[in-house]
Design an enzyme around this catalytic site. Sequence first.
Site: not given
Length: 416
Positions: A69, A71, A146
Site C-alpha cells: 500500500d 502512505d 524505525d
Amino acid sequence: MTDRKAQHIQAQPWVPYPRIIPRAQHSLSRKEVWPEALKVIRRLAKFGYTAYLVGGGVRDLLLGRRPKDFDVATDASPEEVRKLFNNSRIIGKRFRLVHVYFKGGRIVEVSTFRRAPEPHELEEMEDPRTVNNLYGSPHQDVMRRDFTINALFYNPQDFTVIDYVGGWEDLQSRVIRSIGDPRVRFAEDPVRMTRAVEFASRLGFSLHPEVEEAIREEGWRISQASQDRLREEVLGILLSGASGRAVRLMADLGMLGHLFPRASEVILPHLQDVVTLLVRADGALNREGLYAPAQFFSLLFLPRVKAAFPFGAKFTLGEVMEEIFLVTNTLREDLPTPAHLIHSIREILLGLWRVARGPGSRGARRFMERDYFKAVLEVFRVDTLAFREDRSFLEPWHRQVARGRKPPYKNRPRRR
Ligand code: ATP
Ligand code: MG
C-alpha cells in the site's frame, strides 16, 4: 557506553542532508504509484500543504518490488486532511491519522509529520499517548521512523526522492540500519526488533552489525511489548513469504526464546527441520498464495510431534492428540492466541496422522469432507517433499481427491 556512542557517530560518513535524488538517478516510476495516492498528494499540494509518499511504498518501488500500500505524509493536521476529503476518517489511538477511502476498496493512509518529544515535554505530559502525536517538520518526521530504508520521501510533484538519514545508500548496500542508536530505539519500542528481522528476511537484506548487537542485548524487552502488536507481527512474519529465513534469524539472535519463551523449547531442538519446512511453505505461498496462518503454525510444531510419533508407526490417534495438545498449549501460554486458531492448528496437526493412515482407514471419508482437509493435505505434501519421504502416503489421497469432489477451502491467508 558514552565512548561507544561517540565512536558510532564518528563512524558515519558525513553527508549534507537532506540529499535530494533527482529523477534521473533513481528507478521509481510515478506510473507504479497508485493513482489514488497521487490524487491525495495533488489535492493537499493544491491547498498549499507539503505532501510526500513515504515508508514501505517508496522503499519497495525503489527495489522493484510491488508495495502492499502507499502512505502519505503531510504538514496538514488530521483535521485539515479530513476536511479536504469527503471520503475520509480520522483513525488510530497510538497514532492519529486519516484514512482516505476510494472506490474499489483502496485506502490511502495520510499521517501528519511528527516529532519525538523533548525530555521536559515527556515529564509534563499527562496522557502518554500525546508522545506519538506531536507535530513536526519532514526532517523531524523521518528521525522518529524505525529504519533508514523506511524513511525516504518521494515527491511526485518533481519526481525527487528525499533522504535525510542515508536510507538511499542503505538501500543500495541492502542493509537494515536504525535511525539513531538502535539500543535506544529498541528500548523505546521493542516491536522494532521483530520488524528488523521481518524486513531483513523479506527483502533479503542484512542487519547492520549494531542492529544485530542491539537485538542480542535488548531482545528481552520483547516481552514488554503489547501482546496484540506482537501477535500481529508473528502473523506478519509467518505469512511474509520468508518465514523460514525469519525464524532462523530470530533463533540465531536469541529472539525466538524471548518471543516464545515456552514454545521455543519445543521448536529449538528441531530448528533445522522447522526451517526446512517453512522454506518449502514460503515457496508454495509465493507461488500460489494458498496459505493460512494455522498451516504455518502447525509447521513450527510438526517436527517435534513427528519425532515422538513417526508417520506409519503403531500408536493411537489419542496418543498423538495428547502430544499435540501439549505442544500447542505452549503457544497459548506465550501469546494470547485466538481459540479458533489454536483449534485449527490442532486439527491440521492431527489431520496429518489421519493422512498417514491412508484413504482406506476408518473415518477417512468423513475426514475428506472437512473444510480443513485440503489444508492438511497441503501441509503433508510440504513435509513429504521437504524430507524426500515416502510418497506412498500421499499418492492414494491425491488419486482419491482427483476422483471425488473437492472440499471447499476456508481460512484464506490475511496477506499476500
Ligand atoms: P510493509 O511493507 O510491511 O507495510 P512498511 O515499512 O510500510 O512495510 P508499516 O508498518 O506499513 O511498514 O509502516 C509504515 C512506516 O511507518 C514505516 O515504513 C516506518 O517509516 C514507520 N513505522 C512503522 N512502524 C514503526 C515503528 N514501530 N517505529 C518507528 N517507525 C515506524
Ligand atoms: Mg506499509
